[in-house]
Design an enzyme around this catalytic site. Structure first.
Site, PDB file in Angstrom:
ATOM      1  N   ARG B 301       6.638  26.339  18.150  1.00  0.00           N
ATOM      2  CA  ARG B 301       6.349  24.931  18.457  1.00  0.00           C
ATOM      3  C   ARG B 301       6.922  23.994  17.405  1.00  0.00           C
ATOM      4  O   ARG B 301       7.509  22.976  17.722  1.00  0.00           O
ATOM      5  CB  ARG B 301       4.833  24.737  18.625  1.00  0.00           C
ATOM      6  CG  ARG B 301       4.384  25.268  19.945  1.00  0.00           C
ATOM      7  CD  ARG B 301       2.896  25.237  20.202  1.00  0.00           C
ATOM      8  NE  ARG B 301       2.713  25.749  21.572  1.00  0.00           N
ATOM      9  CZ  ARG B 301       1.569  25.748  22.243  1.00  0.00           C
ATOM     10  NH1 ARG B 301       0.481  25.277  21.683  1.00  0.00           N
ATOM     11  NH2 ARG B 301       1.520  26.212  23.475  1.00  0.00           N
ATOM     12  N   TYR B 441       9.608  23.075  27.120  1.00  0.00           N
ATOM     13  CA  TYR B 441       9.317  24.483  26.798  1.00  0.00           C
ATOM     14  C   TYR B 441       8.416  24.654  25.576  1.00  0.00           C
ATOM     15  O   TYR B 441       8.091  23.688  24.910  1.00  0.00           O
ATOM     16  CB  TYR B 441      10.583  25.342  26.743  1.00  0.00           C
ATOM     17  CG  TYR B 441      11.708  25.040  25.781  1.00  0.00           C
ATOM     18  CD1 TYR B 441      11.581  24.212  24.697  1.00  0.00           C
ATOM     19  CD2 TYR B 441      12.950  25.669  25.984  1.00  0.00           C
ATOM     20  CE1 TYR B 441      12.648  24.005  23.831  1.00  0.00           C
ATOM     21  CE2 TYR B 441      14.011  25.467  25.131  1.00  0.00           C
ATOM     22  CZ  TYR B 441      13.850  24.632  24.045  1.00  0.00           C
ATOM     23  OH  TYR B 441      14.907  24.440  23.200  1.00  0.00           O
ATOM     24  N   GLU B 442       7.976  25.855  25.351  1.00  0.00           N
ATOM     25  CA  GLU B 442       6.957  26.146  24.317  1.00  0.00           C
ATOM     26  C   GLU B 442       5.665  25.378  24.544  1.00  0.00           C
ATOM     27  O   GLU B 442       5.011  24.940  23.601  1.00  0.00           O
ATOM     28  CB  GLU B 442       7.486  25.842  22.914  1.00  0.00           C
ATOM     29  CG  GLU B 442       8.526  26.804  22.441  1.00  0.00           C
ATOM     30  CD  GLU B 442       8.038  28.236  22.599  1.00  0.00           C
ATOM     31  OE1 GLU B 442       8.831  29.031  23.106  1.00  0.00           O
ATOM     32  OE2 GLU B 442       6.886  28.538  22.255  1.00  0.00           O
ATOM     33  N   GLY B 443       5.300  25.217  25.797  1.00  0.00           N
ATOM     34  CA  GLY B 443       4.116  24.413  26.137  1.00  0.00           C
ATOM     35  C   GLY B 443       4.549  22.976  26.314  1.00  0.00           C
ATOM     36  O   GLY B 443       4.975  22.334  25.352  1.00  0.00           O
ATOM     37  N   GLN B 448       0.508  20.244  24.822  1.00  0.00           N
ATOM     38  CA  GLN B 448       0.307  19.971  23.395  1.00  0.00           C
ATOM     39  C   GLN B 448      -0.793  18.925  23.210  1.00  0.00           C
ATOM     40  O   GLN B 448      -1.613  19.012  22.289  1.00  0.00           O
ATOM     41  CB  GLN B 448       1.600  19.449  22.749  1.00  0.00           C
ATOM     42  CG  GLN B 448       2.819  20.347  22.913  1.00  0.00           C
ATOM     43  CD  GLN B 448       2.657  21.698  22.269  1.00  0.00           C
ATOM     44  OE1 GLN B 448       2.013  21.829  21.236  1.00  0.00           O
ATOM     45  NE2 GLN B 448       3.211  22.719  22.895  1.00  0.00           N
TER      46      GLN B 448
END
Lengths: 593, 593
Positions: B301, B441-443, B448
């Protein structure tokens, strides 16, 4: 796949932008609401069913060039033929040349649908319509007789040749030159870039409107003339003759609008014809070309604004469809089995509602601008003058705010799709790619802001903008009078936002009257957005008030409230940028030195 | 072409994010500032000279796949070899496996430079570093002995296999399955999508970290295990053995990061090996895979956040270069001959300064997050715990705010370029295309925001965020105490913005403690941006205060003032969205029904 929102469009035209009143008071001649409805319905059908599918495939394939021959995507030439045979190209065209002389409002509504289906495709007629307007207003009777009918029918398309490699927004420095010939024609020499649909295979002839400079013309913008340069010369009997000395050198590899050939055009290189030089004819007077081109550009600015609305609408539809089907996690309060559709998550709902509110607000602004143009055209004397000013005031806002909305909404659309949004086959990314040009061409949004602040606010010594703001306040008073709790804090928020607009307007007028031009220009872009946001709130309120007998009434009220309470608070920050931001901007220029 | 801003990076590391203090107090062991400077200098040289040119060509060519074989763009395999031979892959890797165990701060600074030069290329080591961290923390000694050294050196790369077609952010529903074998290994079967650098030609082996479900595992996220699945099995002596039963089925056609192969990976289809099933080994315990993967994801992240910073930096450099050279019109007060460079126009200067301020602010946030990670790793007891909380609090902001900044700044960069910005060869559009994946991406940034509001604000019952806000206020007091007129209204604006943050924080904590989760979630995204903006203002101020003996001191002060007076007023609107926006959002859901 895009489905034209005909009911929303008709509602906004009639009850927000003023079409219904204009029809009832007979200000638009004998046009009736039945015909309006039929036109919108049929345009919606064509856009959704015929155009939208080819918009998708055309983006993937793109336009191609080989040795000066441009091929549009598969099916586009047929699509264009079927579209113009439907009479769509001549909606607002002059009746004497086969057009229908319908109000701008209708054409702008139709343009929205064409652009939602395929912005790249819709660019072809958008440019043709500009050429028609310029030629009709400034061309000689002979030029009109030769060219207008086929341009109005769409059998031939038109282009607009302004930009050169060293001259983007600043036309004063262009180098393309024209030489007089004894027969009254001219020979044109030079290179133009970014010519939209400059060459293609969908029409028999292409009529280029070209800015060029005569020998010994005054320097700067006062020495520019406008010429009509056809791809094929036209014989006395109207049939096509020899190929003129103009050709497409290359097309651009662009971020978006891949189906639209963006051409570099070479004039007078000797590739065609016996003598070097593309043959052209003067439109209007020598050295007065900029005024003629501005006719075309003003038309085009609103047409670009509607591109923003169109992309926002299409992107919003796609995102809502996806958010209803895609399931992930469990939203708070979700009682269904399994995962919830992502539309249930408050954060996704916020994105979708923001998209909806911005789309509807920018649509209302563009339609209101078209309405002002119609009122100016059909009105007389002082009334027409005031409407013309209103159109002039609204044009830069319609162009800039709507195209910014197009980019923002398309970007939110990608976000709603998650990882799928980044994959080209999904189609959400295409809207972002297409949308990104609209804040740039037809005068960047920064240039629109300069126009708004330096030329439009001072109209009638500020009386035009002040009168407009008074009208906006009247809508808020009606919200208060409605006394409907569903409006929540709408009236308060609208009041505050209009106060911000009024304060920023007064500050800008004062700064300019005191010669503080740099300070005024520093705040021009935030001011433009401030104005657009206020209009978004007010027009949504106007629709919500008008809808009291409509089954969608409650929906219009709550969306208006969402915009007022969630989007309009930004106006206070924008006002501060205008009235307090210039000093720190000036000081910080040291960073860029 | 991108030129690594080594001095700015070093300044932010040392004087804003806390590296200088940490070095002086010896909290980072015997690391000295000389080594830091040498590393940054050399990373900058490599990024600017070796990587950036191939970033441009790699975007045009893209990664290609044919029958399961993925070919990266011309020159990339050599570039990767030369990069890893420079030791860059192991900066933070464990010393026992050949790494340099340097602080995260240094690696994040280096990652910024790699990503500015080519985000698509930098994704390969970014994923490898995540795999190293997860394996080092959770893997058995045997797995570590077999795989870590070659991952740390970069001879092999790593991947992260989470997503399946029906399971994006919600991992609880994934279907990939694992079967136990008597020898302690497992067989993996399933399909994973969006696997970054899942297959390629730049390394000898690829080590996949794969989430899968064992038979009879508990439902949801408590039934997920993490497996290590190498592309080639590794023999006892460390050499490569047979091909494992995993292959790349296809790669995605994406909006951006064209050089990075985004693969659909098939496990256990019987394409390789005697028996169906990809051979894998458990990392950590059965059904505890999510915790192991989260180690990788937290790392990732911040690494994605720095992508936003990196794109913003590169886009800003490009736009400033262009705006200095491109001439158009005459800016107010322009006294030079001919047209002025567009950088002289106030509206263009506003765009460029906004880009600079957002870039520097997001950089400081990411570096501060890395610093907190370093302090947590090197500290002990309560101090380490508090620093770990600080890192946890900052991670979602670093990821989301910076990636939003990346998109916004890249879009402004396109706008500054005018028509040229839309032409792919210019390169400005590439930054926008690449940047657009990072908020997803990555959440997604929405996820977040949920993490920030529901898990990070309540840390230590709110004491962590309150302590942090107190530190921010202290910086403002120092601005006041500096008593330097160049700061203009900076202190006032920072005070107001921090007040907004404090009010919104309190409201969110209260809403959650009262069980009003939907209301809290409705404001999560505006809150996240509010936090990021406040940190931008405060960190720019911190840098401006620290710079008093620096030749760029005045520049830092005026940029800080610009941000405070032009960007921070937005916080009041964001606060209103948080504390007043939920009711209208809830009501407006009817529009989406």
């Amino acid at each position: 796949m895009y489905k034209a929102p005909v009911a929303d469009i008709a509602f906004t035209l009639n009850h927000v932008a003023g079409l219904s009143d204009a029809l009832q008071t007979g200000k638009l001649g004998d046009l009736g609401s039945d015909l309006v409805d039929a036109i919108l319905e049929e345009a919606g059908r064509f856009a959704s069913n015929e155009m939208a599918p080819l918009g998708v495939t055309g983006d993937r394939q793109g336009a191609r060039v080989s040795d000066g021959v441009v091929t549009t995507p598969d099916g586009w030439a047929d699509l264009y033929r079927s579209w113009r045979e439907g009479g769509w190209n001549g909606l607002t065209g002059p009746e004497e040349f086969g057009g229908q002389s319908l109000p701008n409002m209708l054409n702008v509504a139709a343009l929205e649908m064409w652009n939602s289906a395929s912005m790249a495709f819709a660019l072809a007629p958008t440019l043709t319509m500009g050429a028609i307007e310029s030629l009709h207003k400034h061309g000689s009777d002979e030029l009109k007789a030769t060219y207008l009918e086929k341009l109005v029918s769409g059998e031939w398309t038109g282009t607009m040749n302004l930009t050169e490699p060293h001259a983007g927004s600043d036309l004063g420095v262009l180098k393309t030159r024209a030489e007089r010939r004894d027969d009254g024609s001219y020979r044109i020499f030079g290179q133009k870039i970014y010519i939209t649909w400059g060459e293609h295979d969908a029409a028999d002839n292409i009529i280029h409107l070209v800015l060029a400079r005569l020998p010994n013309a005054p320097a700067g913008t006062r020495g520019i003339s406008l010429f009509l340069v056809p791809k094929f010369l036209v014989k006395e009997d109207g049939s096509l003759g020899a190929r003129n000395d103009v050709f497409c050198h290359s097309i651009e590899h662009k971020l978006g609008i891949h189906g639209s050939p963006t051409c570099t055009m070479i004039y007078g290189d000797g590739k065609f014809g016996d003598e070097k030089g593309a043959i052209g004819w003067l439109i209007g007077e020598e050295n007065k070309g900029l005024a003629c081109m501005f006719t075309m550009m003003n038309n085009a600015r609103l047409a670009v604004g509607i591109q923003g609305v169109a992309i926002a609408e299409a992107a919003t539809q796609k995102a809502i469809d996806y958010a209803r089907e895609r399931t992930q996690g469990k939203a708070p309060g979700w009682s269904g089995s399994g995962m919830s559709p992502i539309i249930e998550h408050p954060d996704v709902a916020r994105m979708l509602l923001t998209m909806k509110a911005l789309t509807q607000g920018s649509r209302a602004i563009c339609y209101a601008c078209a309405h002002a143009l119609d009122m100016a055209r059909h009105g007389e004397g002082e009334e027409a003058r005031v409407w013309a000013e209103r159109a002039a005031l609204l044009t830069p806002i319609a162009k800039s705010y709507s195209t910014d909305v197009g980019v923002d909404v398309a970007s939110l659309g990608v976000q709603v799709h998650g990882g799928m949004g980044f994959i080209e086959e999904t189609g959400a990314a295409r809207y972002l790619r297409d949308a990104r040009i609209a804040p740039i061409y037809e005068g960047t949004n920064g240039i629109q802001a300069i126009d708004l602040v330096t030329r439009k606010l001072p109209l009638s010594a500020g009386a035009q903008v002040e009168g407009f703001i008074s009208e906006l306040k009247e809508v808020v008073r009606r919200v208060e009078a409605a006394n409907d709790t569903q409006f929540g804090l709408t009236a308060d928020r609208l009041h505050a936002a209009i106060d911000d607009l009024e304060a920023a307007t007064g500050w800008l007028l004062k700064a300019q009257s005191e010669g503080r031009h740099s300070e005024a220009l520093a705040g021009a872009t935030p001011y433009q957005r401030l104005f657009g946001l206020v209009l978004t709130g007010v027009y949504l309120a106007k629709g919500a008030l008008a809808a009291s007998d409509d089954s969608k009434s409650d929906q219009r009220i709550v969306l208006c409230r969402f915009a007022a309470e969630n989007l309009l608070p930004e106006t206070s920050a924008l006002k501060r940028q205008v009235v307090e931001g210039a000093a720190s901007l000036e000081a910080a220029r040291a960073v860029l030195a």
